[in-house]
Design a protein around this motif. Sequence first.
Motif, PDB file in Angstrom:
ATOM      1  N   LEU A  21      -0.169   1.692 -56.811  1.00  0.00           N
ATOM      2  CA  LEU A  21      -0.890   1.665 -55.544  1.00  0.00           C
ATOM      3  C   LEU A  21      -1.665   0.360 -55.458  1.00  0.00           C
ATOM      4  O   LEU A  21      -2.307  -0.049 -56.437  1.00  0.00           O
ATOM      5  CB  LEU A  21      -1.862   2.841 -55.458  1.00  0.00           C
ATOM      6  CG  LEU A  21      -1.235   4.231 -55.527  1.00  0.00           C
ATOM      7  CD1 LEU A  21      -2.324   5.296 -55.578  1.00  0.00           C
ATOM      8  CD2 LEU A  21      -0.292   4.462 -54.371  1.00  0.00           C
ATOM      9  N   GLU A  22      -1.617  -0.290 -54.315  1.00  0.00           N
ATOM     10  CA  GLU A  22      -2.386  -1.513 -54.090  1.00  0.00           C
ATOM     11  C   GLU A  22      -3.680  -1.124 -53.395  1.00  0.00           C
ATOM     12  O   GLU A  22      -3.662  -0.509 -52.327  1.00  0.00           O
ATOM     13  CB  GLU A  22      -1.600  -2.495 -53.230  1.00  0.00           C
ATOM     14  CG  GLU A  22      -2.331  -3.802 -53.026  1.00  0.00           C
ATOM     15  CD  GLU A  22      -1.516  -4.810 -52.228  1.00  0.00           C
ATOM     16  OE1 GLU A  22      -2.063  -5.904 -51.961  1.00  0.00           O
ATOM     17  OE2 GLU A  22      -0.356  -4.529 -51.869  1.00  0.00           O
ATOM     18  N   LEU A  23      -4.799  -1.464 -54.033  1.00  0.00           N
ATOM     19  CA  LEU A  23      -6.122  -1.151 -53.502  1.00  0.00           C
ATOM     20  C   LEU A  23      -6.764  -2.415 -52.969  1.00  0.00           C
ATOM     21  O   LEU A  23      -6.587  -3.495 -53.527  1.00  0.00           O
ATOM     22  CB  LEU A  23      -7.014  -0.570 -54.602  1.00  0.00           C
ATOM     23  CG  LEU A  23      -6.470   0.627 -55.374  1.00  0.00           C
ATOM     24  CD1 LEU A  23      -7.461   1.045 -56.441  1.00  0.00           C
ATOM     25  CD2 LEU A  23      -6.147   1.765 -54.440  1.00  0.00           C
ATOM     26  N   ALA A  45      -6.375  -5.019 -56.093  1.00  0.00           N
ATOM     27  CA  ALA A  45      -5.997  -4.621 -57.446  1.00  0.00           C
ATOM     28  C   ALA A  45      -4.878  -3.591 -57.347  1.00  0.00           C
ATOM     29  O   ALA A  45      -4.715  -2.933 -56.316  1.00  0.00           O
ATOM     30  CB  ALA A  45      -7.194  -4.030 -58.191  1.00  0.00           C
ATOM     31  N   PHE A  46      -4.117  -3.462 -58.413  1.00  0.00           N
ATOM     32  CA  PHE A  46      -3.043  -2.469 -58.479  1.00  0.00           C
ATOM     33  C   PHE A  46      -3.382  -1.455 -59.565  1.00  0.00           C
ATOM     34  O   PHE A  46      -3.894  -1.824 -60.623  1.00  0.00           O
ATOM     35  CB  PHE A  46      -1.706  -3.135 -58.825  1.00  0.00           C
ATOM     36  CG  PHE A  46      -1.165  -3.976 -57.718  1.00  0.00           C
ATOM     37  CD1 PHE A  46      -0.343  -3.415 -56.748  1.00  0.00           C
ATOM     38  CD2 PHE A  46      -1.476  -5.320 -57.632  1.00  0.00           C
ATOM     39  CE1 PHE A  46       0.165  -4.190 -55.719  1.00  0.00           C
ATOM     40  CE2 PHE A  46      -0.979  -6.101 -56.600  1.00  0.00           C
ATOM     41  CZ  PHE A  46      -0.158  -5.533 -55.639  1.00  0.00           C
ATOM     42  N   ILE A  47      -3.108  -0.176 -59.275  1.00  0.00           N
ATOM     43  CA  ILE A  47      -3.257   0.866 -60.294  1.00  0.00           C
ATOM     44  C   ILE A  47      -1.949   1.651 -60.363  1.00  0.00           C
ATOM     45  O   ILE A  47      -1.285   1.856 -59.348  1.00  0.00           O
ATOM     46  CB  ILE A  47      -4.451   1.819 -60.021  1.00  0.00           C
ATOM     47  CG1 ILE A  47      -4.318   2.495 -58.668  1.00  0.00           C
ATOM     48  CG2 ILE A  47      -5.763   1.080 -60.130  1.00  0.00           C
ATOM     49  CD1 ILE A  47      -5.326   3.597 -58.442  1.00  0.00           C
ATOM     50  N   THR A  48      -1.582   2.056 -61.569  1.00  0.00           N
ATOM     51  CA  THR A  48      -0.364   2.839 -61.740  1.00  0.00           C
ATOM     52  C   THR A  48      -0.601   4.250 -61.213  1.00  0.00           C
ATOM     53  O   THR A  48      -1.746   4.703 -61.098  1.00  0.00           O
ATOM     54  CB  THR A  48       0.066   2.892 -63.212  1.00  0.00           C
ATOM     55  OG1 THR A  48      -1.010   3.436 -63.983  1.00  0.00           O
ATOM     56  CG2 THR A  48       0.421   1.523 -63.741  1.00  0.00           C
ATOM     57  N   SER A  49       0.479   4.931 -60.894  1.00  0.00           N
ATOM     58  CA  SER A  49       0.355   6.307 -60.410  1.00  0.00           C
ATOM     59  C   SER A  49       1.498   7.143 -60.966  1.00  0.00           C
ATOM     60  O   SER A  49       2.481   6.610 -61.485  1.00  0.00           O
ATOM     61  CB  SER A  49       0.391   6.339 -58.881  1.00  0.00           C
ATOM     62  OG  SER A  49       1.705   6.212 -58.399  1.00  0.00           O
TER      63      SER A  49
END
Length: 131
Positions: A21-23, A45-49
């Motif tokens: 996901l791009e935040l 920032a990017f976080i995995t999901s």
Amino acid sequence: MVRIVNYKERQVEDGRIFFVLELQGGVEMVMSQETNQFYATAKRAFITSTFDEETCKALLGTSMPGKIEKQECEPYQYTVKETGEMIILNHRYVYMPEVESPANEDKAVQRLFAEEHTFSQNGVLEEELVD
């Protein structure tokens, strides 16, 4: 607050697919070093999901408590897409969730004790005692 603005498909070495996901954080005003004029920008920032693509699509536009912070890291090469220039960076942007501070938890406990008159002291509702 941060907002989910996009998602991207990624692949693990063994071929499995997952989504990040791009935040995006709030708008920030930054002064240009070249023109001395301000411009609006936002940290990303990017976080995995663990979500599938349909869930990621449904989450677009969702706001979450927290912020995006700059974090020092080991130097790495980065290619500027617009110019093709390769540069060395030693930071990245990471999502930091908003957490309850111990001070806020203490206040919640203090409010609970301050309002303890609302609880029965003997296991019987006061309304039952009044006749």
